[in-house]
Design an enzyme around this catalytic site. Structure first.
Site, PDB file in Angstrom:
ATOM      1  N   ASP A  77      -4.808 -16.432 -31.708  1.00  0.00           N
ATOM      2  CA  ASP A  77      -6.144 -15.592 -31.162  1.00  0.00           C
ATOM      3  C   ASP A  77      -6.966 -16.561 -30.206  1.00  0.00           C
ATOM      4  OD1 ASP A  77      -8.402 -17.404 -32.895  1.00  0.00           O
ATOM      5  OD2 ASP A  77      -6.693 -17.065 -34.030  1.00  0.00           O
ATOM      6  N   ASP A 166     -14.604 -10.116 -36.860  1.00  0.00           N
ATOM      7  CA  ASP A 166     -14.858 -11.429 -37.257  1.00  0.00           C
ATOM      8  C   ASP A 166     -15.972 -11.846 -38.036  1.00  0.00           C
ATOM      9  OD1 ASP A 166     -14.847 -14.182 -37.440  1.00  0.00           O
ATOM     10  OD2 ASP A 166     -14.425 -14.594 -35.278  1.00  0.00           O
ATOM     11  N   GLU A 168     -17.802 -14.375 -40.517  1.00  0.00           N
ATOM     12  CA  GLU A 168     -17.840 -15.550 -41.158  1.00  0.00           C
ATOM     13  C   GLU A 168     -18.887 -16.474 -40.918  1.00  0.00           C
ATOM     14  OE1 GLU A 168     -15.609 -18.554 -38.375  1.00  0.00           O
ATOM     15  OE2 GLU A 168     -14.959 -16.973 -37.182  1.00  0.00           O
TER      16      GLU A 168
END
Length: 279
Positions: A77, A166, A168
């Site tokens: 990534d 994403d 987090e």
């Protein structure tokens, strides 16, 4: 005998001392991270930006997990901090898929997106895009629409993976973005429902078990439809968040070759193709 003088603190001086003490407390308190701590500017967050800071690197590894190559597929990534990526080198090393950061919040677009997204495709990789969530700046629906409008869509070409949320550790402030668990779950659902409505695909979720437990109350509502991308820099993925019986992707290091973030797909190559093709 020396003469000891006592200095009277003025109100402005006292206020300054208190502010300095509070600032120090925020910086060193567990769970607090700032953009400066992470070494990034606003908009430049990336997958795993806070994983090592919050969870460490127990048995950190730079080599793929010791499993049969028939059972996993190596991937990477990337985001803007990688700049122009040497995709040919990655391809020749055995990397067969890539995810590229497209957007963050509702205003940031990765300036290297075209080179990274198209470059990975051009060398033969299956690729997809991801969005770095900022639940404290707008609704989940707003961010899903921004993502789809700026590179995060899906096409049935057999080479494009579904988008990834994403979600987090917050690199700019409070770990859970100032939301309680119920509000965070609602925000994620808002993003996911909007992404599905726009693309016809269920987006994957990138997170860590620690963050998910802390910030969603270990909610189990998303495992039935949304593939899990677990981040853990160790010898195995560890315990998974509630709702998922297995992981689809595993980010196992941030110190891999060519680009730091390396991952494995949990399955053979034909299953990765099936995920891209929605079959």
């Amino acid at each position: 005998m020396p003469v000891i003088t006592r200095r009277r603190l003025t109100l402005p001086a006292l206020v300054g001392m208190v502010c300095a003490a509070l600032t120090t407390l925020l910086i060193v308190s567990p769970g607090f991270a700032s953009a400066d701590d992470a070494g990034i500017e606003p908009g430049e967050a990336y997958m795993g930006v806070g994983v090592a800071q919050h969870e460490g690197r127990a048995e950190s590894r730079a080599e793929p997990p010791d499993v049969s190559p028939l059972q996993t597929v190596e991937g990477v990534d990337v985001a803007s901090h990688q700049g122009d990526v040497d995709w040919a080198t990655l391809w020749s090393s055995g990397v067969q898929w890539a995810y590229v950061k497209a957007t963050e919040g509702v205003s940031y677009e990765n300036p290297y997106f075209a080179q990274q997204y198209n470059g990975s495709y051009d060398v033969g990789m299956i690729r997809g895009a991801y969005h770095f969530a900022l639940p404290d700046v707008s609704s989940g629906a707003d961010q899903a629409n921004f993502f789809v409008d700026n590179g995060g869509g899906w096409s049935a070409d057999g080479k494009t993976l579904p988008g990834v949320l994403d979600i987090e550790y917050n690199p700019y402030g409070d770990t859970c973005y100032g939301l309680d668990a119920a509000s965070m779950v609602s925000w994620i659902a808002d993003f996911m429902n909007t992404y599905y409505a726009r693309t016809g695909r269920y987006a994957a979720i990138y997170t860590t078990t620690d963050w998910w437990t802390t910030c969603t109350g270990n909610n189990g509502d998303f495992g039935a439809n949304h593939p899990l991308w677990i981040a853990r820099y160790a010898s195995d993925p560890g315990a998974l968040p509630a709702g998922w019986g297995f992981h689809t992707f595993w980010q196992y290091t941030s110190t891999g070759p060519t680009v730091g973030d390396h991952n494995v797909f949990n399955g053979a190559y034909d299953r990765l193709q099936a995920l891209a093709s929605n079959v």
